[in-house]
Design a protein around this motif. Sequence first.
Motif, short mmCIF file in Angstrom:
data_model
loop_
_atom_site.label_atom_id
_atom_site.label_comp_id
_atom_site.label_asym_id
_atom_site.label_seq_id
_atom_site.Cartn_x
_atom_site.Cartn_y
_atom_site.Cartn_z
N LEU A 196 47.83 47.00 39.36
CA LEU A 196 49.08 46.17 41.05
C LEU A 196 50.19 46.70 41.68
CD1 LEU A 196 48.65 43.15 41.27
CD2 LEU A 196 50.08 43.20 39.36
N PRO A 197 49.98 46.35 42.58
CA PRO A 197 51.72 46.81 43.38
C PRO A 197 52.35 45.63 43.20
CG PRO A 197 50.09 46.41 45.11
CD PRO A 197 49.07 46.49 43.73
N GLU A 198 53.25 46.34 43.95
CA GLU A 198 54.45 45.17 43.90
C GLU A 198 54.88 43.97 45.00
OE1 GLU A 198 58.33 46.80 43.44
OE2 GLU A 198 58.92 47.82 42.53
N GLY A 199 55.03 42.47 44.76
CA GLY A 199 54.64 42.02 45.93
C GLY A 199 53.78 40.80 45.31
N PHE A 200 52.58 40.76 44.67
CA PHE A 200 52.01 39.86 44.17
C PHE A 200 52.26 39.05 43.01
CE2 PHE A 200 49.87 43.32 46.33
CZ PHE A 200 48.22 42.61 47.41
N ASP A 201 52.14 37.13 43.11
CA ASP A 201 52.47 36.83 42.11
C ASP A 201 50.53 37.18 41.19
OD1 ASP A 201 54.16 35.50 42.94
OD2 ASP A 201 53.57 34.15 44.14
N VAL A 202 50.62 36.32 40.30
CA VAL A 202 49.12 36.72 38.67
C VAL A 202 49.26 35.23 38.39
CG1 VAL A 202 48.18 38.13 37.59
CG2 VAL A 202 49.78 39.70 39.01
N VAL A 203 47.97 35.01 38.55
CA VAL A 203 47.77 34.04 38.12
C VAL A 203 46.29 33.83 37.85
CG1 VAL A 203 47.00 31.45 39.19
CG2 VAL A 203 48.49 32.32 40.28
N ARG A 204 46.44 33.90 36.35
CA ARG A 204 45.28 33.49 35.81
C ARG A 204 43.90 32.98 35.99
NH1 ARG A 204 43.66 36.06 30.90
NH2 ARG A 204 46.24 36.19 30.74
N GLN A 205 42.58 33.19 36.01
CA GLN A 205 41.53 32.88 36.80
C GLN A 205 41.21 31.01 35.89
OE1 GLN A 205 38.06 34.32 38.22
NE2 GLN A 205 39.30 36.37 38.70
N CYS A 206 40.99 30.21 36.44
CA CYS A 206 40.42 28.94 35.40
C CYS A 206 38.87 28.65 34.79
CB CYS A 206 40.60 27.35 36.43
SG CYS A 206 39.25 27.67 37.63
N SER A 207 38.27 28.02 34.04
CA SER A 207 36.94 28.97 33.38
C SER A 207 36.71 27.81 34.18
CB SER A 207 37.39 27.49 31.97
OG SER A 207 37.51 26.43 32.11
N GLY A 208 34.87 27.99 34.15
CA GLY A 208 34.21 26.97 34.79
C GLY A 208 33.33 28.27 35.48
N GLY A 209 32.60 27.95 36.83
CA GLY A 209 31.67 29.05 37.72
C GLY A 209 32.54 28.82 38.88
N LEU A 210 31.78 30.26 39.24
CA LEU A 210 32.82 30.46 40.09
C LEU A 210 32.91 29.86 40.83
CD1 LEU A 210 33.86 33.30 41.67
CD2 LEU A 210 31.88 33.78 42.86
N ASP A 211 32.45 29.11 41.57
CA ASP A 211 32.49 27.12 43.04
C ASP A 211 34.31 27.12 42.24
OD1 ASP A 211 31.44 26.47 40.55
OD2 ASP A 211 31.41 25.21 41.74
N GLU A 212 34.09 26.19 40.55
CA GLU A 212 34.80 25.74 40.37
C GLU A 212 36.73 26.43 40.35
OE1 GLU A 212 35.97 22.56 39.22
OE2 GLU A 212 33.91 21.93 39.57
N ARG A 213 36.01 28.33 40.53
CA ARG A 213 37.24 29.03 39.97
C ARG A 213 37.87 28.95 42.15
NH1 ARG A 213 34.95 33.95 37.05
NH2 ARG A 213 32.75 32.44 37.08
N LEU A 214 37.50 29.30 42.33
CA LEU A 214 38.07 29.15 43.39
C LEU A 214 38.30 28.56 44.78
CD1 LEU A 214 34.38 31.02 45.61
CD2 LEU A 214 36.49 32.66 44.99
N ALA A 215 37.62 26.92 43.78
CA ALA A 215 38.29 25.58 44.21
C ALA A 215 39.56 25.89 43.98
CB ALA A 215 37.66 24.89 43.90
N ALA A 216 39.78 26.15 42.51
CA ALA A 216 40.72 26.51 41.89
C ALA A 216 42.22 27.23 42.30
CB ALA A 216 41.22 26.22 40.41
N ALA A 217 41.57 28.50 43.02
CA ALA A 217 42.25 29.23 43.35
C ALA A 217 43.02 28.49 45.22
CB ALA A 217 41.64 30.33 44.22
N PHE A 218 42.37 27.73 45.52
CA PHE A 218 42.80 27.11 46.98
C PHE A 218 43.81 26.21 46.84
CE2 PHE A 218 39.26 29.61 49.02
CZ PHE A 218 40.07 29.90 50.34
#
Length: 242
Positions: free
Chosen positions: A65-87
Motif C-alpha cells: 500500500l503506497p502513501e496517500g490512501f485512506d483505508v476503509v474496511r469493507q462492510c458485510s453483505g453482498g457485493l452490491d451492498e459493499r459497492l453501495a457502501a463504498a459510494f
Amino acid sequence: MSVTLLVIAKEPRPGRVKTRLTPPFTPGQAAALAEAALVDTLRAVAAAPARRRVLVLDGTPGPWLPEGFDVVRQCSGGLDERLAAAFAGCEGPALLVGMDTPQVTPALLTVDFADCDAYFGPAKDGGFWALGLAEPDPELLRGVPMSTSTTGAVQRDRLTGAGLRVRDLPRLRDVDTAVDARAVAADAPASAFAAELDRLTATVDVPRQDSGSAVGEDSGFVGGLRASRAAADTAGQRGAGR
C-alpha cells in the motif's frame, strides 16, 4: 471537478484471492499475482488526479500500500451492498475500480463529470471494471445481481433508467483465469503483474486457451470477488467488506 478514486480489493492472501488461477498456480503463486495486480492498480490511482484516494479493503493493509490512501474496511453483505457502501462514504464525484485490471492507466482514471453524470467501464466477461458517479447514490447499486453474465448490462441500465448521462470507458479484460493472466500481461508488458507472471511461468505451464469454455464466460465485477470463486470465498465474504 475534484474526484474521489476508490479501489475495492481483498488482501492478497493465499487461498483468499485468485482461486481460479489454481491450478496451474499454487495458492501462494496466485496470491503473488493478485498482489502484483493490486500494486499496479494502486500505482495508477496514485498517479491520477484526485481529491482523495481510498482503498476499500477486505483484510489488512500490507507493504504493497503506497502513501496517500485512506483505508476503509469493507462492510458485510453482498457485493452490491459493499459497492453501495463504498459510494455512500464519498462526498462529491467518485470513480470506483477493482484489483482485477492491472492494465489500467492513470489516463483511464482521469475523468471529468462536466458533461456526464456517470462513467461505466465494461469488462469483456459481461461485468464491469469501473463505475463513476457525479453524485454518489448507493441505491443505484443495491439489488443489481452481481457476478452474472449480465451484471454489466443491468448496472448500466440502472444508470440510464435513473436518467443519468453515461460515458463509457474502454472495455477491459479482468484477470480471472490463467488464460486471462497471460492476455492481460501481454497488454501491459511493463506492469508489475507482467513481471510476476513472467517469473512464475519459468516453472509453471500456463495454457493459452481455456478448456471447456469460452474465455470470459464467467463474469462479475472487479476486486477479486468473482462468481467463479464465490463458493470458495463465501465464508470470507460474509465477514468482509473492474
